[in-house]
Design a protein around this motif. Structure first.
Motif, PDB file in Angstrom:
ATOM      1  N   UNK A 228      12.283   9.685  68.874  1.00 23.47           N
ATOM      2  CA  UNK A 228      13.368  10.644  68.642  1.00 23.47           C
ATOM      3  C   UNK A 228      12.922  12.047  69.032  1.00 23.47           C
ATOM      4  N   UNK A 229      11.675  12.374  68.691  1.00 20.80           N
ATOM      5  CA  UNK A 229      11.137  13.701  69.050  1.00 20.80           C
ATOM      6  C   UNK A 229      11.041  13.868  70.562  1.00 20.80           C
ATOM      7  N   UNK A 230      10.938  12.727  71.287  1.00 25.27           N
ATOM      8  CA  UNK A 230      10.867  12.775  72.748  1.00 25.27           C
ATOM      9  C   UNK A 230      12.260  12.768  73.384  1.00 25.27           C
ATOM     10  N   UNK A 231      13.316  12.810  72.555  1.00 24.07           N
ATOM     11  CA  UNK A 231      14.672  12.889  73.078  1.00 24.07           C
ATOM     12  C   UNK A 231      15.380  11.562  73.217  1.00 24.07           C
TER      13      UNK A 231
ATOM     14  N   UNK B  17      -1.905   1.592  75.607  1.00 18.00           N
ATOM     15  CA  UNK B  17      -1.147   2.792  75.277  1.00 18.00           C
ATOM     16  C   UNK B  17       0.350   2.526  75.251  1.00 18.00           C
ATOM     17  N   UNK B  18       1.124   3.590  75.436  1.00 18.58           N
ATOM     18  CA  UNK B  18       2.588   3.450  75.395  1.00 18.58           C
ATOM     19  C   UNK B  18       3.273   4.187  76.543  1.00 18.58           C
ATOM     20  N   UNK B  19       2.506   4.673  77.521  1.00 16.32           N
ATOM     21  CA  UNK B  19       3.083   5.544  78.547  1.00 16.32           C
ATOM     22  C   UNK B  19       4.213   4.870  79.323  1.00 16.32           C
ATOM     23  N   UNK B  20       4.020   3.609  79.729  1.00 15.05           N
ATOM     24  CA  UNK B  20       5.020   2.944  80.570  1.00 15.05           C
ATOM     25  C   UNK B  20       6.274   2.628  79.768  1.00 15.05           C
ATOM     26  N   UNK B  21       6.099   2.074  78.555  1.00 15.34           N
ATOM     27  CA  UNK B  21       7.292   1.752  77.751  1.00 15.34           C
ATOM     28  C   UNK B  21       8.030   3.024  77.336  1.00 15.34           C
ATOM     29  N   UNK B  22       7.292   4.100  77.087  1.00 20.09           N
ATOM     30  CA  UNK B  22       7.942   5.363  76.734  1.00 20.09           C
ATOM     31  C   UNK B  22       8.787   5.877  77.894  1.00 20.09           C
ATOM     32  N   UNK B  23       8.243   5.819  79.106  1.00 21.89           N
ATOM     33  CA  UNK B  23       8.969   6.300  80.276  1.00 21.89           C
ATOM     34  C   UNK B  23      10.212   5.446  80.519  1.00 21.89           C
ATOM     35  N   UNK B  24      10.075   4.136  80.298  1.00 21.80           N
ATOM     36  CA  UNK B  24      11.232   3.249  80.475  1.00 21.80           C
ATOM     37  C   UNK B  24      12.332   3.583  79.478  1.00 21.80           C
TER      38      UNK B  24
ATOM     39  N   UNK C 262       6.768   1.150  62.259  1.00 24.94           N
ATOM     40  CA  UNK C 262       8.094   1.140  62.885  1.00 24.94           C
ATOM     41  C   UNK C 262       8.765   2.497  62.685  1.00 24.94           C
ATOM     42  N   UNK C 263       8.667   3.024  61.478  1.00 19.73           N
ATOM     43  CA  UNK C 263       9.267   4.331  61.179  1.00 19.73           C
ATOM     44  C   UNK C 263       8.599   5.428  61.992  1.00 19.73           C
ATOM     45  N   UNK C 264       7.269   5.374  62.083  1.00 22.69           N
ATOM     46  CA  UNK C 264       6.540   6.386  62.857  1.00 22.69           C
ATOM     47  C   UNK C 264       6.957   6.344  64.327  1.00 22.69           C
ATOM     48  N   UNK C 265       7.111   5.146  64.856  1.00 26.75           N
ATOM     49  CA  UNK C 265       7.547   4.988  66.252  1.00 26.75           C
ATOM     50  C   UNK C 265       8.955   5.550  66.437  1.00 26.75           C
ATOM     51  N   UNK C 266       9.864   5.230  65.513  1.00 25.35           N
ATOM     52  CA  UNK C 266      11.242   5.729  65.618  1.00 25.35           C
ATOM     53  C   UNK C 266      11.259   7.257  65.616  1.00 25.35           C
TER      54      UNK C 266
ATOM     55  N   UNK D 171      17.604   5.969  78.049  1.00 26.83           N
ATOM     56  CA  UNK D 171      18.360   7.009  77.353  1.00 26.83           C
ATOM     57  C   UNK D 171      19.252   7.750  78.341  1.00 26.83           C
ATOM     58  N   UNK D 172      18.683   8.104  79.486  1.00 26.44           N
ATOM     59  CA  UNK D 172      19.459   8.794  80.512  1.00 26.44           C
ATOM     60  C   UNK D 172      20.592   7.907  81.023  1.00 26.44           C
ATOM     61  N   UNK D 173      20.296   6.633  81.232  1.00 28.49           N
ATOM     62  CA  UNK D 173      21.325   5.699  81.699  1.00 28.49           C
ATOM     63  C   UNK D 173      22.457   5.586  80.685  1.00 28.49           C
ATOM     64  N   UNK D 174      22.115   5.615  79.398  1.00 29.49           N
ATOM     65  CA  UNK D 174      23.142   5.472  78.349  1.00 29.49           C
ATOM     66  C   UNK D 174      24.170   6.586  78.421  1.00 29.49           C
TER      67      UNK D 174
END
Length: 304
Positions: free
Chosen positions: A203-206, A160-167, A195-199, A172-175
């Motif tokens: 983005x939709x997740x903030x 899945x992508x849960x861990x990389x998404x959370x990271x 790649x486009x779908x992931x981007x 983003x918050x750190x930035x």
């Protein structure tokens, strides 16, 4: 997005212009041992190019710093890799970062977890390095982190992508707290659509960090497949495997023409996209990638 001819090498006039636009201000990377084979980077790359310096395990830090110093002296922007899991402790991290800053004039770094299973010390991720605050203290003004459009099974073992998404959300918050500019640089892929779908999904997740899309430079197909498997490239690897079934295409080096034309078309249609630039992985050698980049630029200039 049509993906039926992902390996077309004969770029049309329109495609040449699209390629040139998406490759403006692109970055590329070297290792100290490959950099040593280049007499003068000014002869093969545009002045001011950002050049990542890959840090493979067991590469002496002296070699890394010397390569970064040389790139600075020749008028480029070195961005050394800092792989957390090969760094023994926080003191070593600070020593390395300070050496890059003071001895090589470096103010940029790519922060990675590092491709080893067991950390050398207590630093096990790019987040752990960011939390030390060393980069802000030493005046680094640009920090890049890794993105995985096709997932990363070393991190999300369930596929899945849960861990990389959370990271990425943490980064983003750190930035928003750091003085440094930040961006995401992705693993290379062979189809633009995932790649486009992931981007769009992140983005939709903030997550609004700029994205620098990784592409593989001109390479023999057999070499490319070897690197793709070793680097854990996801479903787009199927594109290479299908190509390998056509014996005629085995003789033609891969070039990322259609992948980049599709990325350029997406950026033109959606200027608000986070996809900002391209990062070239010169898997077939730095000279081959530099020659290809020059050919693309020259082809576009002949249309003016």
């Amino acid at each position: 997005m049509g993906m039926t001819s992902v390996f077309r090498n004969d770029a049309t006039t329109e495609n040449s212009a699209s390629l040139a636009s998406v490759l403006t201000d692109c970055s590329i990377e070297v290792m100290p041992r490959t950099a040593a084979k280049i007499g003068d980077f000014r002869q093969i790359l545009p002045q001011g190019t950002r050049v990542y310096v890959a840090h493979i395990r067991d590469t002496p830090i002296d070699d890394m710093v010397a390569t970064a110093r040389r790139l600075t002296d020749e008028g480029f922007q070195p961005m050394p890799h800092l792989p957390a899991r090969i760094i023994p402790d926080r003191l070593t991290l600070e020593t390395w970062v300070r050496r890059y800053r003071e001895e090589a004039g470096v103010t940029q770094a790519l922060l990675l977890g590092g491709g080893v299973s067991t950390p050398a010390g207590d630093l096990d991720s790019s987040i752990a390095m960011l939390e030390t605050g060393v980069f802000d203290r030493l005046g680094f003004d640009r920090l890049h982190v890794a993105g995985h459009p096709e997932g990363n099974k070393d991190i999300d073992r369930d596929g899945g992508t849960a861990v990389v998404d959370e990271a990425l959300k943490w980064k983003q918050s750190f930035s928003e707290r750091t003085d440094a500019e930040m961006a995401i640089v992705t693993q290379f892929a062979f189809e633009a659509a995932p790649v486009i779908a992931w981007a769009e999904r992140i983005a939709a997740a903030g997550i609004t960090l700029p994205i620098h899309v990784g592409v593989a430079g001109p390479t023999k197909l057999q070499t490319l497949i070897k690197y793709a498997v070793a680097c854990g490239v996801g479903p787009s690897l199927n594109v290479l495997q299908k190509r390998a079934l056509d014996l005629r295409k085995l003789l033609v080096p891969y070039e990322p023409t259609d992948f980049l034309v599709d990325i350029a078309a997406h950026r033109a249609a959606y200027p608000e996209s986070s996809i900002e630039r391209v990062h070239v992985f010169p898997l077939g050698g730095i000279q081959a990638s530099a020659d290809w980049l020059a050919r693309v630029r020259d082809g576009a200039s002949h249309q003016d």
